[in-house]
Design a protein around this motif. Structure first.
Motif, PDB file in Angstrom:
ATOM      1  N   ASP A   1       1.293  -3.636   4.499  1.00 27.49           N
ATOM      2  CA  ASP A   1       1.711  -2.333   4.998  1.00 27.49           C
ATOM      3  C   ASP A   1       2.318  -2.535   6.387  1.00 27.49           C
ATOM      4  OD1 ASP A   1       2.199   0.328   5.131  1.00 27.49           O
ATOM      5  OD2 ASP A   1       0.113   0.961   4.805  1.00 27.49           O
TER       6      ASP A   1
ATOM      7  N   GLN B   1      -5.159  -5.685   3.249  1.00 33.07           N
ATOM      8  CA  GLN B   1      -6.266  -5.763   2.294  1.00 33.07           C
ATOM      9  C   GLN B   1      -6.130  -7.043   1.484  1.00 33.07           C
ATOM     10  OE1 GLN B   1      -6.606  -2.321  -0.242  1.00 33.07           O
ATOM     11  NE2 GLN B   1      -8.130  -3.265  -1.582  1.00 33.07           N
TER      12      GLN B   1
ATOM     13  N   TRP C   1      -2.507  -7.102  -0.138  1.00 33.06           N
ATOM     14  CA  TRP C   1      -1.763  -5.852   0.016  1.00 33.06           C
ATOM     15  C   TRP C   1      -1.155  -5.825   1.421  1.00 33.06           C
ATOM     16  CZ3 TRP C   1      -5.738  -6.423  -3.185  1.00 33.06           C
ATOM     17  CH2 TRP C   1      -5.698  -5.792  -4.433  1.00 33.06           C
TER      18      TRP C   1
ATOM     19  N   ARG D   1       0.839  -1.197   0.000  1.00 38.90           N
ATOM     20  CA  ARG D   1       0.000   0.000   0.000  1.00 38.90           C
ATOM     21  C   ARG D   1       0.878   1.253   0.000  1.00 38.90           C
ATOM     22  NH1 ARG D   1      -4.869   0.352   4.191  1.00 38.90           N
ATOM     23  NH2 ARG D   1      -5.793  -0.969   2.577  1.00 38.90           N
TER      24      ARG D   1
END
Length: 284
Positions: free
Chosen positions: A262, A242, A260, A218
């Protein structure tokens, strides 16, 4: 009556010289004048390309070029040309031949020869293509259907109907294939992955009969990171934030899940920001 009268060795040599001279002259006249005039010496014709021409066009076509033709007993077949069109020729196009030379032709058969249908079922699409080519057949439409046997031939069809191995069909026929897509009909729920590190997510995904798809970040600053580097994962505290498809969605077994990632603290900060914003709005 004597034809030759030889009274001395000198006379004999003269007579022998005359005979040798006449012989040489006769040989020279035969090879340099008579033979060339009867065999069209030095006069050649370039053989034209006859491939694809119909037999009815050949006679006039070759007559204009002072050539003849003969159809050989051997014939082939291809769907590329109409029946009775030239497939091969000898001499080959571009060759230099004498006038009235005979060109031997092989024609496309009127009725295609019959060949046995091979067994393609349970083999791969690549193997089916090679096998069909060796039998003089072609691959038609390939339709993929849900089945766990990925790229395996499930059914072989000719003219819209299943065809068994060993049945005779025309050479050059197209065979349609029904092929497994490797996914099958089984459906299951997408597991919840958010908050997991990559290793944990992979275990959950593979254990559910699914596949790991794209692994993305991300935060653009993390784009050069190796998502599978355990050291970087621990240093950056990377977690999944995600996923697609989302948790709880029904998908077929074998499908991929994109994730995703992060930093965990940034994810927590974003959650806190949302909660604070909610509290302040409630106070107002």
């Amino acid at each position: 009556m004597k034809l030759l009268s030889v009274r001395s060795w000198k006379g004999l040599l003269i007579h022998l010289g005359i005979i040798a001279g006449l012989t040489i002259a006769a040989v020279l006249i035969f090879f340099n004048m008579y033979l060339p005039s009867t065999t069209n010496h030095g006069e050649t014709v370039t053989v034209p390309d006859l491939e694809g021409l119909h037999i009815e066009e050949i006679n006039e076509f070759l007559t204009k070029r002072n050539l003849k033709h003969e159809v050989t007993a051997d014939s082939g077949f291809t769907q590329e040309y109409q029946p009775l069109t030239v497939l091969t020729q000898y001499p080959l196009p571009g060759a230099k031949v004498k006038e009235n030379r005979k060109i031997f032709l092989s024609l496309n058969a009127v009725n295609p020869p019959q060949v046995k249908m091979p067994r393609l079922i349970d083999g791969s699409v690549k193997n089916a293509a090679l096998l069909l080519e060796s039998y003089g057949l072609e691959i038609g439409n390939i339709k993929y259907v849900p089945d766990l046997a990925q790229n395996a031939v499930l059914e072989q069809n000719y003219d819209g109907e299943p065809i068994k191995a060993g049945v005779f069909i025309p050479k050059g026929a197209k065979i349609d294939l029904l092929v497994g897509d490797g996914l099958g009909n089984t459906t299951l729920e997408v597991p919840e992955l958010e908050g997991l590190v990559l290793d944990e997510a992979e275990v959950v995904i593979l254990g559910s009969g699914l596949k790991v798809g794209n692994i993305l970040f991300r935060d653009p600053s993390l784009a050069d990171r190796d998502p599978k580097d355990e050291l970087q994962q621990s240093q950056d505290r990377l977690v999944i934030v995600q996923q697609r498809p989302v948790a709880g969605r029904k998908i077929r077994i074998g499908q991929e899940i994109d994730i995703w990632m992060d930093r965990q603290e940034e994810q927590e900060d974003s959650i806190l920001d949302k909660e604070e914003g909610t509290d302040s709005s409630e106070i107002l």
